[in-house]
Write an enzyme that holds these catalytic residues in place. Structure first.
Site, short mmCIF file in Angstrom:
data_model
loop_
_atom_site.label_atom_id
_atom_site.label_comp_id
_atom_site.label_asym_id
_atom_site.label_seq_id
_atom_site.Cartn_x
_atom_site.Cartn_y
_atom_site.Cartn_z
N GLU A 147 0.89 -1.18 0.00
CA GLU A 147 0.00 0.00 0.00
C GLU A 147 0.91 1.21 0.00
O GLU A 147 1.67 1.43 0.96
CB GLU A 147 -0.91 -0.04 1.22
CG GLU A 147 -1.98 1.04 1.23
CD GLU A 147 -1.64 2.15 2.19
OE1 GLU A 147 -1.21 3.23 1.71
OE2 GLU A 147 -1.82 1.95 3.40
N CYS A 162 -2.02 8.41 3.98
CA CYS A 162 -2.04 7.86 2.63
C CYS A 162 -3.40 8.03 1.99
O CYS A 162 -3.53 7.95 0.76
CB CYS A 162 -1.65 6.38 2.65
SG CYS A 162 -2.69 5.36 3.70
#
Length: 709
Positions: free
Chosen positions: A264, A303
């Site tokens: 990720e 993020c």
């Protein structure tokens, strides 16, 4: 560790003991993000990494394997409760990372919430065993003696999680929880700037005494050579930069050795405002609030933060103005331990330098500073004179205006801090296609928000961007108050995204547990697959009570008379036949009000290609089946709590008869209760042996027959 003022080492927890390197090792400094105070050093120099991995593969896997899925899930719930009682001390440590109280709650409470959620889902949705059956049985021979299906079992190695600095607790626990339920040991490698908070959390987890030996290890230091110790049995769960993810992908043990990597990484997430959401609408207000929240929570170091606000061109000025007003009114930058501070420091001075450099590059590439400054802001400190924060990693929120909405820089460069760009799109032909085009220029993102009250615009945009995103939030007046927000992944749903976002997938409820398991196709006879899975398969041996004409054996006990201590997979009951009359069908129709023509009008029913004429209601047959298989006296069966997978296959006309065969298919004792769940394979046949209906009956059954003797 919480108040360290000298350069002590952040310890590692390996092989069920705390470990620190020799005092002469230099290590890497970890500092207070707001004051610059040296907190500790970080290093794993001298640590036997091969021994750490082997300890997880042997001791950890063995100890976890002694527990069932439900038992492990219950330990997660117990652990979550223990961590809940220690949150305040973790908040205090979290403040040293630059996190405000709200930031800390997102990280710490959010991580604990993942433990609670996955514990509940694991016990509710998975068997109380270590084998999970997936999908239906495939019959591979005419006589049913050779069948196949898919099963999940834990991977044979360890899960190495390499985490980012922004969520040292949530990032660790959201990976640890599904691995633990799956029965896979975890080795945690936290990021240096905030790793001391992850270490403090692990210390609390170990102090709880809840975790089996070897199930959790922690490395406080560089993991550059850790991947050298891994092979096809192991997996890496990575969160961080795309560049580091690419280095991991190129490692021989990943590229050629079969180590499974899920990543990720960077993500230029978008928030899209619909043309209908003009100033003054609830959608406009929700959009502005969401963008500002994502700019300032964790100082934009998320993020999932909004990096691109994609808005109708004629609303661009309004959006910039409204964001500026909200930032001015609500944002106070400073030490999160100081009263009134709403946005803390970035994680480190290095991080601050990287974000400023990224903003400068975007300004050179065509972005215009619409709000904020690159100069050091006047940060609020703990001291009345404002001192104590001179060396903190503070930054003003920065809003950039992009005249050229397709400028490459805004779609390729991420400033991982309190930075967002505003881009306009043409509303010609409704604007949906142009909004989709701009969002897709991010080349794959974790999340996007579509803020509109126009269902058609929402449908066009969501279906257009879904393949570019791991998650899409549709925000309007109906869910603005209840939404968990653009930047908050929830444990029930997938977290991850394609392309630039890494192509990985985390969370997603039980999906996340299965990520840590091997899916295997298994083939064999019904008896062998029953033995392997603990689930009875059609054709496997049974002990049948009931009507001898249909397989009942003299002396066999009705399975409803057996507690879980006595009941076995394959215990069954076969009833005799019961004939259905036209009067029965008519009475059921009148009593229930279900007067559908197939049950009441012979002429109309005969014209239906599915029916031979008037037929019995399916629910009449299911009701009768219960009467045929029930054992009415009080006993270990406490309740019937549902049916699953009901299918009607052959119609039953007046004059036909039905019988039922009930077989104990799966037994799931509840670890915390005096009863368990039994799933009964149920088949209705007619007098000719044709299958009329199939379904599963679910009952609650005492572990020991204590209530009724």
């Amino acid at each position: 560790m919480a108040t360290a003022t000298k350069a002590e080492f952040v310890p590692s927890y390996v092989q069920d003991a705390w470990w620190t390197p020799n005092a002469d090792v230099r290590g890497t400094d970890a500092r207070d993000a707001s004051t610059g105070e040296l907190l500790a050093r970080v290093s794993v120099e001298g640590l036997d990494l091969a021994a750490v991995v082997e300890h997880g593969r042997t001791v950890g896997r063995s100890e976890l394997g002694k527990l069932t899925i439900h038992e492990r899930a219950l330990k997660l719930r117990e652990l979550a409760g223990f961590l809940n009682g220690r949150r305040e001390e973790l908040y205090a440590i979290s403040a040293q990372t630059g996190a405000t109280k709200i930031d800390s709650m997102v990280d710490i409470d959010g991580g604990i919430g993942v433990l609670f959620t996955l514990s509940s889902k694991g016990r509710r949705e998975l068997p109380n065993s270590n084998v999970i059956v997936e999908g239906p049985v495939e019959v591979l021979s005419k006589d049913g003696s050779f069948i196949g299906e898919h099963i999940y079992t834990p991977i044979a190695g360890v899960d190495v999680q390499i985490n980012a600095f922004n969520f040292p607790v949530w990032g660790m626990l959201e990976k640890f929880a599904p691995a633990f339920i799956a029965g896979v040991p975890t080795i945690v490698k936290p990021a240096t700037p905030s790793g001391y908070l992850a270490t403090a959390t692990v210390r609390v987890m170990i102090e709880s005494g809840i975790l089996p030996h070897g199930s959790l290890q922690l490395m406080s230091g560089s993991a550059r050579t850790l991947v050298d110790q891994l092979d096809y049995r192991d997996m890496i769960s990575f969160t961080g930069s795309a560049s580091t993810a690419n280095l991991l992908r190129e490692h021989p043990n990943v590229a050629h050795g079969g180590v499974h990597l899920t990543a990720e990484t960077d993500s230029l997430n978008a928030a899209i405002l619909g043309p209908d959401a003009v100033r003054g609408t609830p959608e406009f207000d929700a959009f502005i609030k969401s963008v500002v929240t994502e700019m300032t929570v964790k100082a934009g170091q998320k993020c999932t933060a909004v990096r691109r606000a994609i808005v109708p061109e004629d609303l661009r000025a309004d959006v910039i103005d409204a964001i500026g007003i909200r930032l001015t009114e609500r944002v106070v930058v400073g030490d999160p331990r100081a009263d009134g501070v709403t946005m803390g420091a970035l994680a480190s001075l290095d991080q601050l330098a990287d974000v400023r450099a990224a903003v400068e590059s975007m300004l050179e590439a065509g972005g215009e500073l619409a709000w904020g400054t690159l100069d050091a802001p006047k940060a609020k400190g703990m001291q009345e004179d404002g001192s104590g924060v001179e060396h903190g990693a503070f930054m003003s929120p920065v809003l950039l205006d992009w005249a050229d909405s397709a400028a490459p820089a805004v779609h390729t460069m991420e400033a991982f801090g309190p930075v967002c760009g505003v881009l306009g799109f043409s509303t010609h032909d409704g604007g949906a296609s142009e909004a989709v085009r701009l969002a897709a220029l991010g080349a794959g993102s974790l999340v996007a928000t579509v803020c509109t009250n126009d269902p058609d615009f929402a449908r066009q945009v969501v279906t257009g961007i879904a393949s570019h995103h791991g998650r899409v939030l549709v925000l309007n007046r109906e869910d603005a108050r209840t939404s968990t927000g653009h930047g908050s992944p929830v444990p029930h749903l997938v977290h991850g995204g394609p392309g630039r976002a890494g192509g990985g997938e985390e969370l997603g409820g039980i999906r996340s547990v299965k990520h840590h398991m091997q899916r295997t196709a298994i083939q064999g006879s019904p008896n062998m697959l029953t033995a392997v899975t603990g689930v009875w398969h059609t054709g496997a041996d049974r002990v049948v009570a009931g009507d001898p004409e249909f397989g009942g054996v003299d002396g066999a006990v009705h399975p409803f008379r057996k507690s879980l201590a006595e009941l076995r997979i394959g215990d069954a009951f076969a009833s005799g036949l019961r004939q259905v009359t036209l009067e029965d069908i008519s009475a059921f129709a009148q009593t229930t009000g279900d007067t559908f023509y197939a049950h009441t009008d012979a002429a109309a029913a005969e014209k239906n290609p599915f029916f031979p004429g008037i037929v019995a209601h399916g629910y009449l047959l299911v009701s009768w089946a219960a009467g045929l298989f029930v054992e009415p006296a009080p006993g270990p069966v406490l309740a019937n709590y549902g049916l699953e997978s009901l299918r009607f296959l052959t119609p039953v006309a007046a004059g036909d008869s039905i019988r039922v065969t009930l077989t104990a298919k799966q037994i799931t004792p509840r670890t915390t209760d005096d009863y368990g769940e039994v799933c009964w394979d149920t088949v209705l046949h007619n007098q000719n042996g044709d299958i009329v209906a199939t379904y599963d009956v679910l009952t609650l059954v005492e572990k020991e027959e204590t209530l009724y003797k």
